[in-house]
Design an enzyme around this catalytic site. Structure first.
Site, PDB file in Angstrom:
ATOM      1  CB  SER A  36       3.105  -8.857  -8.395  1.00 28.54           C
ATOM      2  OG  SER A  36       2.873  -7.613  -9.017  1.00 28.54           O
ATOM      3  CG  ASN A  88       8.382   0.650  -8.245  1.00 24.72           C
ATOM      4  OD1 ASN A  88       9.109   1.609  -8.091  1.00 24.72           O
ATOM      5  ND2 ASN A  88       8.064   0.196  -9.444  1.00 24.72           N
ATOM      6  CD  GLU A 116      -1.440  -8.141 -13.784  1.00 25.60           C
ATOM      7  OE1 GLU A 116      -1.759  -9.211 -14.310  1.00 25.60           O
ATOM      8  OE2 GLU A 116      -0.247  -7.814 -13.572  1.00 25.60           O
ATOM      9  CB  CYS A 130       3.602   0.921  -9.459  1.00 25.40           C
ATOM     10  SG  CYS A 130       2.818  -0.682  -9.725  1.00 25.40           S
ATOM     11  CG  HIS A 144       1.389  -3.519 -12.730  1.00 25.85           C
ATOM     12  ND1 HIS A 144       2.302  -4.176 -11.948  1.00 25.85           N
ATOM     13  CD2 HIS A 144       0.524  -4.476 -13.177  1.00 25.85           C
ATOM     14  CE1 HIS A 144       2.001  -5.473 -11.916  1.00 25.85           C
ATOM     15  NE2 HIS A 144       0.936  -5.679 -12.655  1.00 25.85           N
TER      16      HIS A 144
HETATM   17  N1  DGL Z   1       4.297  -3.929 -10.273  1.00 29.21           N
HETATM   18  C1  DGL Z   1       4.342  -3.824  -8.889  1.00 29.21           C
HETATM   19  C2  DGL Z   1       5.069  -2.639  -8.349  1.00 29.21           C
HETATM   20  O1  DGL Z   1       5.915  -2.128  -9.050  1.00 29.21           O
HETATM   21  C3  DGL Z   1       3.335  -4.345  -8.014  1.00 29.21           C
HETATM   22  C4  DGL Z   1       1.896  -4.246  -8.343  1.00 29.21           C
HETATM   23  C5  DGL Z   1       1.203  -5.081  -7.315  1.00 29.21           C
HETATM   24  O2  DGL Z   1       1.408  -6.273  -7.354  1.00 29.21           O
HETATM   25  O3  DGL Z   1       0.501  -4.508  -6.476  1.00 29.21           O
HETATM   26  O4  DGL Z   1       4.878  -2.228  -7.233  1.00 29.21           O
END
Ligand code: DGL
Length: 292
Positions: free
Chosen positions: A12, A75, A178, A210, A212
Site C-alpha cells: 500500500s 500483510n 509513511e 505489517c 511498515h
Molecule cells: N504494509 C501493510 C501491511 O503489511 C499495510 C499498511 C496499511 O496500508 O495499512 O499490512
C-alpha cells in the site's frame, strides 16, 4: 515472460520496501518492479472487499508489465486476498504471512508469541491459522480472550494447543512509517502506548506483522527489550522467493537489471522515505493510476 523478466512487488505504500531491500541483498541479479499504492494507503482499516479490489488492480497492473513472479509485500493484502489472487492469476504468487509464521515458530522457546499488525490483519486471524497449519493443527479450537477496554490498550490472547498468542492492532505505526517518523519522541511514545500490554505478557517473540513496522524496529526493540526477538517477515519471504525461482527455473541470467518504481500518488514523498530506507538512489519512478 522469461528468466530475465522482473519480479513484481506491491504494497500500500513504503512498507514493502522492507521486502524489496532484502531482495536487493539476496537476489542482486533480479530485475524488480515495485508498486506502492500511496494514493490509497492505509489498507489496514479497509473492508476485505476493498482490500481485495485494490490487490486485484495492483496485480493486473504488474501482470501487464510481464512479471515472472508476484510478491504481495503487504500483510493486510496477503491476509485477505492471497488465495483469491492465486486462484485468479496464472503467475506464481508469494505472500508474507506464512514466511513470518514459520520464522516465529522457529524463534520461540516458550511458545508465547506476540503478533502486531493492522486491524485487517489482526481481524483476519491469518497468523493464527498459518501457525496452526504449519504445526499441523489445522482445526484446533482456539480460546480468545479480549484484554482491555480502551482502544489503545486492547489486545487479544489466543490459546491454541500449547501455544499462547497475543495479537494487537497498531494502526498509527503505518502513518508514522509513511511520515518517516520512526525514532523521534512521537514514535517512541506511540510504540510504548501500543505495546505496554504485550510487554507484560512475557512473550519471547514478536512478529512485526505489517511490512511498515520494521521501519520502526529500533523504537519497538527499545520498548520490548533484549529478551524479545523481533520477526520481520522480509528475510523469510525472500528465502521463499529464492526457493520458488529455483524450483521453477526462473532465476535471472542477466546482470543488466532494472529496478523500477511506480506509485499511485506523490513520487516526491515516496522518494524521500524510500531512498533513505533503501540507502540508494531510486532512478526510475513514475506516478500511475491503477484500476481505471
Ligand atoms: N504494509 C501493510 C501491511 O503489511 C499495510 C499498511 C496499511 O496500508 O495499512 O499490512
Amino acid at each position: 515472460m522469461d528468466n530475465n523478466s522482473p519480479i513484481g512487488i506491491f504494497d500500500s505504500g513504503v512498507g514493502g520496501l522492507t521486502v524489496l531491500k532484502e531482495i536487493f541483498r539476496v537476489l542482486p541479479n533480479e530485475a524488480t518492479i515495485y508498486l506502492g499504492d500511496t494514493a490509497r494507503v492505509p489498507y489496514g482499516i479497509r473492508s476485505p472487499d476493498t482490500v481485495t479490489r485494490y490487490s486485484f488492480e495492483n496485480t493486473e497492473f504488474l501482470v501487464k508489465k510481464s512479471i515472472k513472479l508476484l510478491v504481495i509485500a503487504c500483510n493486510t493484502a496477503s491476509s485477505i486476498s492471497l488465495e483469491a489472487i492465486k486462484n485468479h492469476f496464472s503467475i506464481p504468487v508469494i505472500g508474507v504471512i506464512e514466511p513470518g509464521a514459520k520464522a516465529a515458530l522457529g524463534s520461540t522457546k516458550t511458545n508465547r508469541i506476540g503478533i502486531i499488525g493492522t486491524e485487517g490483519t489482526i481481524k483476519s486471524n491469518s497468523y493464527i491459522n498459518s501457525i496452526n497449519a504449519i504445526r499441523n493443527k489445522g482445526t484446533v479450537a482456539v480460546k480468545i480472550k479480549d484484554h482491555g477496554t480502551k482502544y489503545l490498550d486492547r489486545y487479544f490472547k489466543i490459546e491454541a494447543d500449547g501455544m499462547v498468542i497475543f495479537t494487537k492492532a497498531c494502526p498509527l505505526f503505518v502513518s508514522l512509517a509513511e511520515e518517516g517518523w520512526t525514532t523521534n519522541d512521537v514514535a517512541r511514545l506511540t510504540v510504548k502506548h501500543y505495546l505496554s500490554g504485550l510487554k507484560k505478557e512475557n512473550i519471547d517473540t514478536l512478529v512485526l506483522g505489517c511490512t511498515h513496522y520494521p521501519l520502526l524496529k529500533e523504537s519497538i526493540a527499545e520498548v520490548m527489550g533484549d529478551d524479545v526477538s523481533l520477526i520481520d517477515s522480509a528475510t523469510e519471504t525472500v528465502k521463499e522467493i529464492k526457493k520458488m525461482l529455483s524450483v521453477l527455473k526462473l532465476e535471472s541470467k542477466s546482470d543488466k537489471i532494472q529496478r523500477q518504481f511506480y506509485v499511485t500518488d506523490s513520487p516526491e514523498r515516496f522518494l524521500l522515505i524510500g531512498e533513505r530506507f533503501l540507502g540508494q538512489k531510486i532512478e526510475h519512478i513514475e506516478k500511475i493510476a491503477v484500476g481505471i
